[in-house]
Write a protein that holds these residues in place. Sequence first.
Motif, PDB file in Angstrom:
ATOM      1  N   GLN A  35       0.842  -1.207   0.000  1.00  0.00           N
ATOM      2  CA  GLN A  35       0.000   0.000   0.000  1.00  0.00           C
ATOM      3  C   GLN A  35       0.876   1.256   0.000  1.00  0.00           C
ATOM      4  O   GLN A  35       0.609   2.209  -0.728  1.00  0.00           O
ATOM      5  N   PHE A  70       1.288   4.239  -2.918  1.00  0.00           N
ATOM      6  CA  PHE A  70       1.225   5.691  -2.696  1.00  0.00           C
ATOM      7  C   PHE A  70       2.487   6.387  -3.217  1.00  0.00           C
ATOM      8  O   PHE A  70       2.407   7.489  -3.763  1.00  0.00           O
ATOM      9  N   PHE A  74     -17.097   2.044  -7.351  1.00  0.00           N
ATOM     10  CA  PHE A  74     -15.956   2.964  -7.282  1.00  0.00           C
ATOM     11  C   PHE A  74     -14.701   2.342  -7.912  1.00  0.00           C
ATOM     12  O   PHE A  74     -13.919   3.041  -8.555  1.00  0.00           O
ATOM     13  N   ILE A  93      -6.747  13.004 -11.149  1.00  0.00           N
ATOM     14  CA  ILE A  93      -7.362  13.376  -9.863  1.00  0.00           C
ATOM     15  C   ILE A  93      -8.612  12.515  -9.632  1.00  0.00           C
ATOM     16  O   ILE A  93      -8.856  12.032  -8.519  1.00  0.00           O
ATOM     17  N   MET A 127      -7.566   9.123  -8.413  1.00  0.00           N
ATOM     18  CA  MET A 127      -7.224   9.132  -6.978  1.00  0.00           C
ATOM     19  C   MET A 127      -8.492   9.187  -6.125  1.00  0.00           C
ATOM     20  O   MET A 127      -8.591   8.517  -5.102  1.00  0.00           O
ATOM     21  N   TYR A 128      -9.456  10.007  -6.568  1.00  0.00           N
ATOM     22  CA  TYR A 128     -10.684  10.168  -5.789  1.00  0.00           C
ATOM     23  C   TYR A 128     -11.435   8.838  -5.687  1.00  0.00           C
ATOM     24  O   TYR A 128     -11.777   8.387  -4.585  1.00  0.00           O
ATOM     25  N   ARG A 173      -9.888   6.181  -3.485  1.00  0.00           N
ATOM     26  CA  ARG A 173     -10.105   6.365  -2.052  1.00  0.00           C
ATOM     27  C   ARG A 173     -11.499   5.911  -1.629  1.00  0.00           C
ATOM     28  O   ARG A 173     -11.736   5.603  -0.462  1.00  0.00           O
ATOM     29  N   LEU A 174     -12.454   5.900  -2.604  1.00  0.00           N
ATOM     30  CA  LEU A 174     -13.822   5.493  -2.260  1.00  0.00           C
ATOM     31  C   LEU A 174     -14.023   3.981  -2.334  1.00  0.00           C
ATOM     32  O   LEU A 174     -15.072   3.479  -1.906  1.00  0.00           O
ATOM     33  N   SER A 223     -15.446   2.042   0.560  1.00  0.00           N
ATOM     34  CA  SER A 223     -16.838   2.315   0.942  1.00  0.00           C
ATOM     35  C   SER A 223     -17.817   1.797  -0.112  1.00  0.00           C
ATOM     36  O   SER A 223     -19.023   2.022   0.009  1.00  0.00           O
TER      37      SER A 223
END
Lengths: 212, 172
Positions: free
Chosen positions: B29, B33, B104, B156, B159-160, B163-164, B167
């Motif tokens: 992980q 990043f 996602f 972008i 990346m968004y 991150r979701l 969830s």
Amino acid sequence: MQEFLESIENSGFSSYLRETPSVLGYSTVLALHTFGMAFLVGLSGVIALRVLGIVPELPLKPLKKLMPIIIIGFWVNAVTGVILTTLAIRSLLANWDFYVKLAAIVVAIVALTKMRHAAFADPNVADDTPASADARRWAKLMLLSWFLAVLGGRLTAYATYIRIQSAAAVAVAAILLVLLANILVRRSRSTAAARRASLATAGSTRKLEARV
Amino acid sequence: MEPFLRYWMRWPSVEHLIYRYLWVWGVCQSLHFVGMALLIGTVGILDLRLLGMAKQFPVAAIKKLIPWGVFGFVLCLATGLLFITGIYANVNIHPYVVLKSDVFLQLKLFFVVLAGVNLLLFYVTGMSKAVDRLEAGEEAPPLAKFFAGASLFLWIAVMYFARLIPSGKFQP
């Protein structure tokens, strides 16, 4: 103290962000934290690559223009970082890995500032001039600190024994990488020296031939 | 198609690696990043230059950074494949189920593909060669600016949605 931390963790704002099923809550704050990190670490990393002489073709002076975006990245990270901390402040403050991450960030920011001062101090310096030894030292420290901060940030969610195993694995990998890099740098230097020597020999031979 | 994907997406060897060495997931992980920061740092600086920010850079000099961006992408790709093929070891859900039901993850992969198409068009339309000649202070052609803006937006978005992913709703 514990009650104070509990009140922060259970405030309306923190509870909403933590518990809302909307993606605009916790996940979006986390995403903003990632954007900030990508621009802060990514762009300052590019400056470090130039300072270390890894991409010497890149002119040094214009890199200073990236600083405003780096600063925006930092503040986005700082604000979202504080918000994310309030969501689980009690467990984070009891987590040594969290302090390693914070310490690494502080060192990285100090190193970034020092690198910037050392690299961009002289406005009249030519674009292809190698950066000073001082700037290179700060660049190395900054890259190392960013890596530690990213690693520490990712590992806060894990159990202590996994964190220790991870740290050991990274240390072994880092030692191997440093050894490999040293071997490659020595080999490339000796190849370059041999090439320079052969060019010099060829040049002197041509001069002799011209005289004859 | 489903049996094919179910077979190829789950790699017992990767799962075993994640079960056996608990540090693998967290370290990968972190590397994911690091790769992302390298990719955004290098691609972002080129995009910003083409959009007119930091015009003091000759574009050909910035392009020397591209191998580092490619390295960052390869790092993300390799660790991303490890997450997908070994996810069963982490959450006990078949990767095919995650891919099929997590909107996602689907959006992230869709935007990665779009970013790839955008890059391809940047080369195919000749814009890559056209911007190579740009010296310090020169303005990029409007089409190159469009590709640069699209590239920033798409990465972008990647990346968004990345991150979701946790969830997202999994329906085994």
